[in-house]
Design a protein around this motif. Structure first.
Motif, PDB file in Angstrom:
ATOM      1  N   ALA A 125       0.902  -1.091   0.118  1.00 23.73           N
ATOM      2  CA  ALA A 125       0.021  -0.132  -0.085  1.00 23.73           C
ATOM      3  C   ALA A 125       0.966   1.282   0.262  1.00 23.73           C
ATOM      4  CB  ALA A 125      -0.770  -0.005   1.369  1.00 23.73           C
ATOM      5  N   THR A 126       1.883   1.450   0.701  1.00 24.86           N
ATOM      6  CA  THR A 126       2.884   2.509   0.885  1.00 24.86           C
ATOM      7  C   THR A 126       3.313   2.705  -0.482  1.00 24.86           C
ATOM      8  OG1 THR A 126       3.319   1.767   3.141  1.00 24.86           O
ATOM      9  CG2 THR A 126       4.817   3.445   1.871  1.00 24.86           C
ATOM     10  N   ASP A 127       3.838   1.712  -1.247  1.00 25.64           N
ATOM     11  CA  ASP A 127       3.858   1.808  -2.554  1.00 25.64           C
ATOM     12  C   ASP A 127       3.373   2.519  -3.475  1.00 25.64           C
ATOM     13  OD1 ASP A 127       6.301   1.522  -4.713  1.00 25.64           O
ATOM     14  OD2 ASP A 127       5.104  -0.394  -5.207  1.00 25.64           O
ATOM     15  N   VAL A 129      -8.312   6.559  -2.359  1.00 22.04           N
ATOM     16  CA  VAL A 129      -8.594   5.658  -1.021  1.00 22.04           C
ATOM     17  C   VAL A 129      -7.687   4.760  -0.554  1.00 22.04           C
ATOM     18  CG1 VAL A 129     -10.446   4.254  -0.196  1.00 22.04           C
ATOM     19  CG2 VAL A 129     -11.028   5.935  -2.033  1.00 22.04           C
ATOM     20  N   ASP A 130      -7.516   4.758   0.744  1.00 23.98           N
ATOM     21  CA  ASP A 130      -6.295   3.817   1.421  1.00 23.98           C
ATOM     22  C   ASP A 130      -7.440   2.765   1.863  1.00 23.98           C
ATOM     23  OD1 ASP A 130      -5.014   2.266   2.848  1.00 23.98           O
ATOM     24  OD2 ASP A 130      -4.124   3.885   4.051  1.00 23.98           O
ATOM     25  N   ALA A 131      -7.521   1.656   1.352  1.00 23.06           N
ATOM     26  CA  ALA A 131      -8.289   0.712   1.654  1.00 23.06           C
ATOM     27  C   ALA A 131      -7.805  -0.416   2.407  1.00 23.06           C
ATOM     28  CB  ALA A 131      -9.126   0.193   0.496  1.00 23.06           C
ATOM     29  N   THR A 132      -6.587  -0.295   2.862  1.00 23.56           N
ATOM     30  CA  THR A 132      -5.756  -1.386   3.607  1.00 23.56           C
ATOM     31  C   THR A 132      -6.446  -2.131   4.592  1.00 23.56           C
ATOM     32  OG1 THR A 132      -3.784   0.044   2.923  1.00 23.56           O
ATOM     33  CG2 THR A 132      -3.340  -1.825   4.180  1.00 23.56           C
ATOM     34  N   GLN A 133      -6.944  -1.360   5.451  1.00 16.53           N
ATOM     35  CA  GLN A 133      -7.683  -2.108   6.644  1.00 16.53           C
ATOM     36  C   GLN A 133      -9.231  -2.670   6.079  1.00 16.53           C
ATOM     37  OE1 GLN A 133      -6.253  -3.132   9.395  1.00 16.53           O
ATOM     38  NE2 GLN A 133      -4.287  -2.069   9.012  1.00 16.53           N
ATOM     39  N   TYR A 134      -9.949  -1.779   5.301  1.00 16.33           N
ATOM     40  CA  TYR A 134     -11.192  -1.918   4.976  1.00 16.33           C
ATOM     41  C   TYR A 134     -11.461  -3.363   4.102  1.00 16.33           C
ATOM     42  CZ  TYR A 134     -15.925  -0.612   2.891  1.00 16.33           C
ATOM     43  OH  TYR A 134     -17.240  -0.702   2.674  1.00 16.33           O
ATOM     44  N   PHE A 143      -4.284  -1.085  -1.680  1.00 15.73           N
ATOM     45  CA  PHE A 143      -4.269  -1.907  -0.457  1.00 15.73           C
ATOM     46  C   PHE A 143      -2.767  -3.004  -0.562  1.00 15.73           C
ATOM     47  CE2 PHE A 143      -7.217  -4.512  -3.104  1.00 15.73           C
ATOM     48  CZ  PHE A 143      -6.793  -5.641  -3.162  1.00 15.73           C
ATOM     49  N   SER A 144      -2.533  -3.527   0.521  1.00 13.31           N
ATOM     50  CA  SER A 144      -1.237  -4.558   0.499  1.00 13.31           C
ATOM     51  C   SER A 144      -1.901  -6.132   0.752  1.00 13.31           C
ATOM     52  CB  SER A 144      -0.611  -4.321   1.983  1.00 13.31           C
ATOM     53  OG  SER A 144      -0.006  -3.104   1.992  1.00 13.31           O
ATOM     54  N   GLY A 145      -0.889  -6.747  -0.101  1.00 14.74           N
ATOM     55  CA  GLY A 145      -1.434  -8.301  -0.017  1.00 14.74           C
ATOM     56  C   GLY A 145      -1.443  -8.787   1.244  1.00 14.74           C
ATOM     57  N   HIS A 146      -0.115  -8.498   2.036  1.00 14.14           N
ATOM     58  CA  HIS A 146      -0.005  -9.174   3.162  1.00 14.14           C
ATOM     59  C   HIS A 146      -1.042  -9.043   4.172  1.00 14.14           C
ATOM     60  CE1 HIS A 146       1.710  -5.945   5.818  1.00 14.14           C
ATOM     61  NE2 HIS A 146       1.840  -5.185   4.754  1.00 14.14           N
ATOM     62  N   LYS A 147      -2.045  -7.911   4.187  1.00 19.03           N
ATOM     63  CA  LYS A 147      -2.880  -7.665   5.098  1.00 19.03           C
ATOM     64  C   LYS A 147      -3.980  -8.828   4.862  1.00 19.03           C
ATOM     65  CE  LYS A 147      -1.061  -3.707   6.721  1.00 19.03           C
ATOM     66  NZ  LYS A 147      -0.823  -3.321   8.123  1.00 19.03           N
ATOM     67  N   ILE A 148      -3.952  -9.392   3.708  1.00 17.79           N
ATOM     68  CA  ILE A 148      -5.140 -10.190   3.528  1.00 17.79           C
ATOM     69  C   ILE A 148      -4.786 -11.720   3.425  1.00 17.79           C
ATOM     70  CG2 ILE A 148      -6.715  -8.321   2.568  1.00 17.79           C
ATOM     71  CD1 ILE A 148      -6.097  -9.694  -0.335  1.00 17.79           C
TER      72      ILE A 148
HETATM   73  C1  PLP Z   1      -4.690   2.239   7.012  1.00 18.74           C
HETATM   74  C2  PLP Z   1      -3.198   1.701   6.420  1.00 18.74           C
HETATM   75  N1  PLP Z   1      -2.702   2.054   5.424  1.00 18.74           N
HETATM   76  C3  PLP Z   1      -1.554   2.057   4.904  1.00 18.74           C
HETATM   77  C4  PLP Z   1      -0.753   0.924   5.801  1.00 18.74           C
HETATM   78  C5  PLP Z   1       0.693   0.529   5.055  1.00 18.74           C
HETATM   79  O1  PLP Z   1       0.893  -0.556   4.604  1.00 18.74           O
HETATM   80  P1  PLP Z   1       2.126  -1.458   4.253  1.00 18.74           P
HETATM   81  O2  PLP Z   1       3.035  -1.259   5.238  1.00 18.74           O
HETATM   82  O3  PLP Z   1       1.652  -2.964   3.645  1.00 18.74           O
HETATM   83  O4  PLP Z   1       2.446  -0.682   3.013  1.00 18.74           O
HETATM   84  C6  PLP Z   1      -1.169   0.286   6.690  1.00 18.74           C
HETATM   85  C7  PLP Z   1      -0.453  -0.694   7.410  1.00 18.74           C
HETATM   86  O5  PLP Z   1      -0.789  -0.812   8.721  1.00 18.74           O
HETATM   87  C8  PLP Z   1      -2.575   0.654   7.055  1.00 18.74           C
HETATM   88  O6  PLP Z   1      -2.974   0.097   8.212  1.00 18.74           O
END
Ligand code: PLP
Length: 371
Positions: free
Chosen positions: A73-75, A177-182, A200-205
């Protein structure tokens, strides 16, 4: 080995066995590069990437060409800044709007532009007492960053309404939209949300680290931010013809193993979402401990709290020493902590592997610490 109670899914999901098997099988039996070979084995990898892209697109109700694979997600959030700049150089942009729900990854790339003078003004959208973005505080802005669910508060935001209001105020607004947690807890429909970008990030799912998703609503409108192999159709001293989206945004070799696992992780997540009744149960039990102050609602997706008279890091270290894994500190979400008036907190979050027994174990260890 001592039993580990992993209550930190929101930091990173444990990997379903099927994801591990899928990746191991790919590495052992099917590995080749994508987009470069002509042999059957390489073609099969091209097909795998295309199928994974379609699966992710279906997952968020996008079209496959709108789905770009990133590192995380950060990338994705940083690349959005670069992609927008490649198109406009920010020359026609002066303001961005954020909220205190944001993770550092969502807001800092824009604040950096403010710091170096490429953008003039930051606007902070207000939150109501339930930590929802106040729709009437959304300004006329060029860029709007929406955190669909805070990693500290765990409340889903009404993204569709937020985007609609922002567009009413400025039809040219770019919505991110940052959907990383959603994405872990709720179905995403990018068409309904009508946002320009989503990550979003793959590792969170449940997928591996090293792969993320960047959705771009109008990929043909933008020039890429990265250049290299795999994104060029034709190049000479006098011309550069790019591949169509999404390939034009994917210079260099993709994280193939992780992409393979990502499609599997999506299947797993859709059939086994985290059971949030565990959070409710933990909320009820924690409410009985007088030194604990809960920051989140009973029906939130995570449970964040502080312990009166104790530093969150000490609580986390003591729980950790007893094999209870939780997240402590500012959680890369400084603004929401500042708003509440604290430096950090302790968070528990659950994945499909967690049980009532895990919560009981956590509560019992916490009671020993808090007394
Ligand atoms: C809401 C949200 N956005 C962005 C990030 C960043 O995710 P990543 O470190 O996988 O890039 C996180 C990670 O905790 C997050 O919770």
């Amino acid at each position: 080995m001592k039993e580990i109670v992993y209550l930190d899914a929101a930091a990173s999901f444990l990997k379903p066995e099927s994801v591990i098997e899928t990746e191991a099988d790919f590495l052992r039996n099917r590995y080749a590069n994508a987009g470069r070979g002509v042999c059957a084995r390489a073609a099969a990898v091209d097909d795998m990437v295309a199928a994974a892209r379609c699966r992710v697109a279906e997952f968020i109700n996008a079209d496959a060409h709108q789905v770009v694979f990133t590192a995380n997600a950060t990338d994705g959030l940083n690349r959005i800044v670069s992609i927008i700049s490649c198109q406009s150089g920010y020359s026609d942009m002066s303001t961005f709007a954020v909220s205190d729900l944001d993770h550092h990854s969502a807001r800092l790339p824009w604040q950096e532009l403010l710091r170096i003078g490429k953008i003039d003004k930051e606007h902070i959208c207000e939150l109501d007492s339930d930590f929802n973005i106040k729709i009437d505080s959304i300004p006329k802005t060029d860029i709007l960053v929406v955190t669909a669910m805070s990693n500290v508060i765990g409340v889903p935001q009404d993204v569709a309404s937020i985007v609609r209001v922002a567009r009413k105020k400025n039809p040219n607004v770019i919505t991110i939209v940052d959907a990383t947690q959603y994405v872990v807890h709720k179905k995403i429909d990018v068409k309904k949300w009508d946002c320009d970008f989503l990550v979003f990030s793959g590792h969170k799912i449940g997928a591996d680290t090293g792969v993320g998703v960047l959705y771009i609503r109008d990929p043909d409108k933008y020039w890429p931010d990265k250049f290299g192999g795999g994104m060029v159709m034709r190049v000479s001293d006098s011309e550069l013809v790019l591949n169509k989206a999404p390939e034009k945004f994917e210079a260099g070799t993709l994280p193939l193993t992780q992409i393979c696992g990502l499609a599997r992780a999506v299947d797993e997540l859709e059939s086994h979402r985290p059971d949030l009744s565990l959070i409710k149960y933990a909320y009820d039990e924690l409410s009985k401990i007088s030194r604990v102050k809960i920051l989140t609602e009973r029906d939130a997706a995570v449970l964040s709290f502080v312990v009166d008279g104790m530093h969150p890091l000490d609580v986390g270290a003591m729980l950790g020493a007893n094999n209870i894994c939780v997240r402590v500190g500012n959680m890369c979400a400084s603004w929401i902590h500042q708003k509440i008036g604290i430096d950090g907190s302790i968070r528990i979050s659950v994945g499909p592997w967690n049980t009532m027994h895990d919560i009981d174990k956590f509560i019992s260890e916490l009671k020993k610490i808090v007394k």
